[in-house]
Design a protein around this motif. Structure first.
Motif, PDB file in Angstrom:
ATOM      1  N   LYS A 320      -3.794  26.207  50.309  1.00  9.53           N
ATOM      2  CA  LYS A 320      -4.723  25.171  50.739  1.00  9.53           C
ATOM      3  C   LYS A 320      -5.889  25.124  49.751  1.00  9.53           C
ATOM      4  N   HIS A 321      -6.328  23.906  49.452  1.00  9.77           N
ATOM      5  CA  HIS A 321      -7.320  23.694  48.402  1.00  9.77           C
ATOM      6  C   HIS A 321      -8.644  23.238  49.003  1.00  9.77           C
ATOM      7  N   VAL A 322      -9.734  23.876  48.559  1.00 15.66           N
ATOM      8  CA  VAL A 322     -11.057  23.654  49.155  1.00 15.66           C
ATOM      9  C   VAL A 322     -12.089  23.370  48.073  1.00 15.66           C
ATOM     10  N   PHE A 323     -12.855  22.315  48.238  1.00 12.85           N
ATOM     11  CA  PHE A 323     -13.976  22.057  47.338  1.00 12.85           C
ATOM     12  C   PHE A 323     -15.222  22.706  47.920  1.00 12.85           C
ATOM     13  N   ILE A 324     -15.793  23.665  47.185  1.00 15.32           N
ATOM     14  CA  ILE A 324     -17.004  24.344  47.657  1.00 15.32           C
ATOM     15  C   ILE A 324     -18.228  23.929  46.845  1.00 15.32           C
ATOM     16  N   ASP A 343      -7.752  19.813  50.562  1.00 12.53           N
ATOM     17  CA  ASP A 343      -7.401  19.924  51.980  1.00 12.53           C
ATOM     18  C   ASP A 343      -8.651  19.972  52.847  1.00 12.53           C
ATOM     19  N   GLU A 344      -9.680  20.665  52.358  1.00 12.57           N
ATOM     20  CA  GLU A 344     -10.949  20.748  53.083  1.00 12.57           C
ATOM     21  C   GLU A 344     -12.107  20.694  52.102  1.00 12.57           C
ATOM     22  N   VAL A 345     -13.248  20.288  52.620  1.00 11.96           N
ATOM     23  CA  VAL A 345     -14.501  20.327  51.867  1.00 11.96           C
ATOM     24  C   VAL A 345     -15.464  21.190  52.671  1.00 11.96           C
ATOM     25  N   TRP A 346     -15.976  22.253  52.041  1.00  8.03           N
ATOM     26  CA  TRP A 346     -16.899  23.146  52.739  1.00  8.03           C
ATOM     27  C   TRP A 346     -18.327  22.815  52.322  1.00  8.03           C
ATOM     28  N   GLN A 649     -19.485  33.291  58.138  1.00  8.16           N
ATOM     29  CA  GLN A 649     -18.932  31.951  58.325  1.00  8.16           C
ATOM     30  C   GLN A 649     -17.922  31.631  57.222  1.00  8.16           C
ATOM     31  N   PHE A 650     -18.241  32.042  56.011  1.00 10.61           N
ATOM     32  CA  PHE A 650     -17.365  31.771  54.872  1.00 10.61           C
ATOM     33  C   PHE A 650     -16.039  32.513  55.028  1.00 10.61           C
ATOM     34  N   ASN A 651     -16.118  33.778  55.414  1.00  9.56           N
ATOM     35  CA  ASN A 651     -14.897  34.569  55.607  1.00  9.56           C
ATOM     36  C   ASN A 651     -14.045  34.022  56.746  1.00  9.56           C
ATOM     37  N   THR A 652     -14.704  33.560  57.794  1.00 12.61           N
ATOM     38  CA  THR A 652     -13.964  32.979  58.923  1.00 12.61           C
ATOM     39  C   THR A 652     -13.228  31.715  58.487  1.00 12.61           C
ATOM     40  N   ALA A 653     -13.922  30.868  57.725  1.00 14.54           N
ATOM     41  CA  ALA A 653     -13.295  29.636  57.252  1.00 14.54           C
ATOM     42  C   ALA A 653     -12.113  29.949  56.335  1.00 14.54           C
ATOM     43  N   THR A 654     -12.250  30.981  55.503  1.00 15.35           N
ATOM     44  CA  THR A 654     -11.163  31.380  54.611  1.00 15.35           C
ATOM     45  C   THR A 654      -9.956  31.852  55.408  1.00 15.35           C
ATOM     46  N   ALA A 655     -10.215  32.682  56.418  1.00 15.59           N
ATOM     47  CA  ALA A 655      -9.116  33.201  57.238  1.00 15.59           C
ATOM     48  C   ALA A 655      -8.421  32.083  58.005  1.00 15.59           C
ATOM     49  N   ASP A 656      -9.200  31.160  58.563  1.00 16.73           N
ATOM     50  CA  ASP A 656      -8.616  30.051  59.328  1.00 16.73           C
ATOM     51  C   ASP A 656      -7.731  29.176  58.441  1.00 16.73           C
ATOM     52  N   LEU A 657      -8.186  28.913  57.231  1.00 10.07           N
ATOM     53  CA  LEU A 657      -7.410  28.053  56.345  1.00 10.07           C
ATOM     54  C   LEU A 657      -6.149  28.767  55.853  1.00 10.07           C
ATOM     55  N   ALA A 661      -2.257  27.537  55.946  1.00 11.61           N
ATOM     56  CA  ALA A 661      -1.336  27.561  54.812  1.00 11.61           C
ATOM     57  C   ALA A 661      -0.044  28.281  55.176  1.00 11.61           C
ATOM     58  N   GLU A 662      -0.179  29.393  55.876  1.00 13.62           N
ATOM     59  CA  GLU A 662       1.009  30.147  56.301  1.00 13.62           C
ATOM     60  C   GLU A 662       1.865  29.297  57.233  1.00 13.62           C
ATOM     61  N   ALA A 663       1.221  28.590  58.152  1.00 13.29           N
ATOM     62  CA  ALA A 663       1.963  27.752  59.101  1.00 13.29           C
ATOM     63  C   ALA A 663       2.704  26.644  58.354  1.00 13.29           C
ATOM     64  N   ARG A 664       2.042  26.038  57.381  1.00 14.93           N
ATOM     65  CA  ARG A 664       2.687  24.977  56.591  1.00 14.93           C
ATOM     66  C   ARG A 664       3.898  25.530  55.845  1.00 14.93           C
ATOM     67  N   ASN A 665       3.745  26.698  55.203  1.00 15.23           N
ATOM     68  CA  ASN A 665       4.838  27.273  54.431  1.00 15.23           C
ATOM     69  C   ASN A 665       6.014  27.676  55.320  1.00 15.23           C
ATOM     70  N   ALA A 666       5.690  28.212  56.505  1.00 19.10           N
ATOM     71  CA  ALA A 666       6.753  28.579  57.444  1.00 19.10           C
ATOM     72  C   ALA A 666       7.508  27.339  57.905  1.00 19.10           C
ATOM     73  N   GLY A 667       6.781  26.258  58.132  1.00 23.32           N
ATOM     74  CA  GLY A 667       7.421  25.008  58.532  1.00 23.32           C
ATOM     75  C   GLY A 667       8.359  24.483  57.457  1.00 23.32           C
ATOM     76  N   GLN A 668       7.949  24.603  56.189  1.00 26.58           N
ATOM     77  CA  GLN A 668       8.796  24.161  55.085  1.00 26.58           C
ATOM     78  C   GLN A 668      10.077  24.986  55.007  1.00 26.58           C
ATOM     79  N   LYS A 669       9.949  26.290  55.266  1.00 29.50           N
ATOM     80  CA  LYS A 669      11.137  27.146  55.243  1.00 29.50           C
ATOM     81  C   LYS A 669      12.104  26.768  56.357  1.00 29.50           C
ATOM     82  N   ARG A 670      11.552  26.480  57.540  1.00 30.17           N
ATOM     83  CA  ARG A 670      12.423  26.094  58.661  1.00 30.17           C
ATOM     84  C   ARG A 670      13.148  24.784  58.350  1.00 30.17           C
ATOM     85  N   GLN A 671      12.411  23.835  57.769  1.00 30.31           N
ATOM     86  CA  GLN A 671      13.049  22.561  57.424  1.00 30.31           C
ATOM     87  C   GLN A 671      14.146  22.751  56.382  1.00 30.31           C
ATOM     88  N   ALA A 672      13.896  23.629  55.405  1.00 33.92           N
ATOM     89  CA  ALA A 672      14.897  23.876  54.369  1.00 33.92           C
ATOM     90  C   ALA A 672      16.135  24.541  54.963  1.00 33.92           C
TER      91      ALA A 672
END
Length: 677
Positions: A320-324, A343-346, A649-657, A661-672
């Motif tokens: 996931k890509h973030v503009f800081i 993906d997000e702007v912080w 706050q910064f660390n929380t935002a990093t962990a949440d994002l 990313a993990e959820a997106r990648n897992a979804g791609q694997k399931r689709q494949a």
């Protein structure tokens, strides 16, 4: 007139201008001396051209590079002087003498040596330039990186080579004056011998174990390290040398991340000027090399600037890509439409979110996350100014920008008025002038304004130094200067001798930070900052340029600030101290506040700076500070709440994002997997 000549000649000081003039006049004088003929006059003119040339090279003068563009490069200048020596000999009726033929043979052979010398220098540099350069990355255990050649062989190598003709020229002139051939032949022998030796010494460094492994081997070793380290969060940056501050401001934040951090740079000059850090750093100039790096474990990529090279990492879908960004302000750059590529702007606080909503550039509200400003932790809150103390006012204008918008900087229309009002204030104040690092890089007018303001502050400082009211404790200042010398000596010792740092390949091999030394350097820099402010009187005006003392250190010793629309204003608001902002575009106070959130609790200055009295009154007496409450509200709006701390706050935002990313990648694997079945 001198400053105009300096700008035309593209030189940085009156001394450089004088050297350039002497060099330019020296060659006509050489010709005249050869035609007369006069050996003493030729010797004097030759000495002047040699010394001027050496000085300009030593200073790294821009003029030297420009001369090579107009067919007056260093090799041509030296060849012309050698031809004029032959003209001198001919005019002295020595054209049939052995020294004449020896001089011709010497200069032809010497010029011939310059070709292999230049080729070897180029080969050495190219073969030692690896596809990646690193810091805090253990490549030495994976590949063999040999020592760099001694720096004296490569630094300013062309200049050193051509100056070897000095021995021949000196000997030939002595022979022309005395008639003794021994001097000339000796000089010729010394020149050719040294030139041959220079080439021979360089030759071994272009083959065998003296050169680093090839690009494929280095990239494989880098990927092996990445697979072992398994980075999770990347700070990506591309820019010019002058923009290195934009990545340096994020280094401490990266060191405090809960995830495994990595810094990826795209320009070697950024790596060379990067501040010390414990975070692993990889500089990858080539786009293809970057796209082939093994970054499969990275889940969050942070971008500090909107630049074209971002696309080389933005194309990777597994992270996931973030503009800081690199600051929080009301400038148009803070709502760049390119931001919707991420993906997000912080942003720091609610103000950043509202800016994007008002700008309507395609960034969705749900993609904006408020994380505060972790870098502002060192900024101390406002303090009461003791009645006996001279208040300090910081003037920190921004630079002229990429266009000619009059609202970019106060330097052009208001800067001198601001400084004149401040240095003449009664009761007196101390002025700190800290210009933006980019000041004058695009506009000669802005550069000239900066120079005039600097002169005003320095003149006022000299006048104040003669006033016993502002002298301060001389003994304390002496102790502070002693401390500064001790600290600087220790910092230089920890940094290592400048002449033994090696080249990029050697720095990559040895650039693993020593944790204890890094901590000691950080402690020493804190001590240096304290000693710096104690080393002169509390009422002494100062021009503060360079990396040290830092802007936030200037914040902490100041009681108020004057600035322009930039992130400097938003950052200063963290202190809670009074501040003023210049309406250089003459929008009017109400419209200026309407367009720029950060000035809503500021004293608004016109270009005459007549309103500065309001700021000074607020600094001297809290009771005369009607904007204190508004500043407190604005601070939270711009920078977010104080609790939890911004780094949390910064660390929380990093962990949440990262989870997203993990959820997106897992979804791609399931689709494949589903597609295969």
């Amino acid at each position: 007139m001198i400053s105009t000549a300096m700008r035309v000649a593209r030189v940085g000081s009156p001394a450089e201008l004088a050297a350039a003039v002497l060099m330019m006049l020296g060659f006509p004088c050489l010709m005249l001396a050869a035609l007369l003929p006069s050996v003493p006059a030729f010797a004097v003119a030759a000495a002047v051209t040699y010394l001027a040339d050496h000085y300009l090279h030593h200073r790294g003068s821009y003029l030297v590079n420009r001369l090579s563009k107009v067919r007056a490069g260093v090799s041509i200048r030296f060849l012309v002087r050698e031809l004029l020596v032959l003209l001198l000999l001919a005019r002295l009726d020595l054209s049939r003498d052995v020294i004449f033929y020896a001089a011709i043979a010497c200069f032809i052979a010497f010029y011939g040596f310059q070709a292999p010398h230049g080729a070897l220098i180029t080969l050495i540099r190219n073969r030692r330039r690896m596809p990646v350069a690193t810091r805090n990355v253990d490549l030495a255990s994976r590949i063999a990186i040999p020592d760099a050649p001694p720096r004296f062989l490569l630094d300013r190598s062309t200049e050193k080579m051509v100056h070897l003709d000095l021995a021949a020229l000196t000997g030939i002139l002595v022979t022309a004056e005395t008639g003794s051939t021994v001097f000339g032949m000796t000089g010729v022998g010394v020149t050719l011998g040294l030139a041959f030796l220079y080439v021979v010494v360089l030759a071994p460094y272009v083959r065998g174990r003296r050169i680093p492994p090839d690009a494929e081997t280095v990239l494989a070793a880098t990927d092996a390290w990445l697979r072992e380290y398994r980075p999770q969060t990347v700070l990506y940056f591309s820019g010019s040398k002058d923009s290195v501050y934009q990545v340096n401001m994020w280094l401490e934040t990266m060191e405090q991340l809960d995830t495994r951090p990595l810094i990826v740079l795209r320009e070697r000059v950024i790596l060379q000027n990067l501040a010390p850090t414990t975070v692993p750093v990889i500089c990858v100039p080539g786009g293809i090399h970057l796209m082939n790096l093994d970054l499969r474990t990275v889940r969050v990529a942070l971008y500090a600037a909107n630049v074209g090279k971002n696309i080389h990492l933005l194309r990777v879908p597994t992270m996931k890509h973030v503009f800081i960004g690199h600051g929080d302000s009301d400038k148009i750059a803070s709502v760049n439409p390119f931001s919707k590529a991420y993906d997000e702007v912080w942003v720091a606080g609610r103000a950043g979110r509202d800016r994007y909503a008002i700008a309507d550039v395609g960034v969705r509200d749900e993609d904006i996350v408020e994380v505060g400003r972790p870098q502002l932790a060192p900024i101390r809150a406002s303090r009461a100014v003791p009645e006996a103390q001279v208040p300090t006012i910081l003037y920190a204008p921004t630079w002229e920008g990429w266009d000619d918008d009059p609202g970019n900087t106060s330097l052009l229309l208001a800067g001198e008025n601001i400084v004149r009002e401040l240095v003449a204030a009664d009761p007196p104040v101390r002025v700190l002038y800290k210009p933006h690092p980019f000041t004058g890089t695009r506009s000669d007018e802005a550069k000239a304004a900066h120079e005039r303001i600097t002169a005003l502050v320095e003149k006022a400082a000299v006048e104040r130094a003669a006033d016993p009211r502002f002298l301060g404790d001389a003994d304390e200042q002496t102790r502070a200067r002693t401390d500064l010398a001790r600290i600087e000596a220790r910092l230089a010792e920890l940094a290592g001798p400048a002449g033994e740092k090696g080249d990029e390949a050697e720095a990559t091999r040895d650039g693993v930070v020593d944790g204890e030394r890094h901590e000691e350097i950080a402690k020493l820099r804190t001590e240096w900052n304290d000693a710096y402010w104690r080393s002169f009187g509390a009422g002494e005006h100062r021009v503060v340029t360079g990396a040290e003392p830092r802007l936030y250190d200037c914040f902490n010793v100041s009681d108020g600030m004057v600035s322009d629309i930039s992130s400097v204003v938003s950052d200063f608001i963290a202190s809670g101290k009074p501040y003023a902002v210049t309406d250089s575009a003459a929008l009017g106070a109400e419209e200026f506040k309407l367009q720029n959130t950060a000035v809503r609790a500021a004293v608004i200055l016109t270009n005459t700076a007549a309103e500065l009295g309001q700021l000074l009154a607020a600094v001297r007496d809290p009771a005369a500070d009607p904007l204190a409450g508004e500043r407190a509200e604005l601070k939270q709006y711009l920078l977010g709440p104080d609790e939890p701390p911004s780094i949390e706050q910064f660390n929380t935002a990093t962990a949440d994002l990262a989870v997203k990313a993990e959820a997106r990648n897992a979804g791609q694997k399931r689709q494949a997997a589903a597609a295969r079945t």
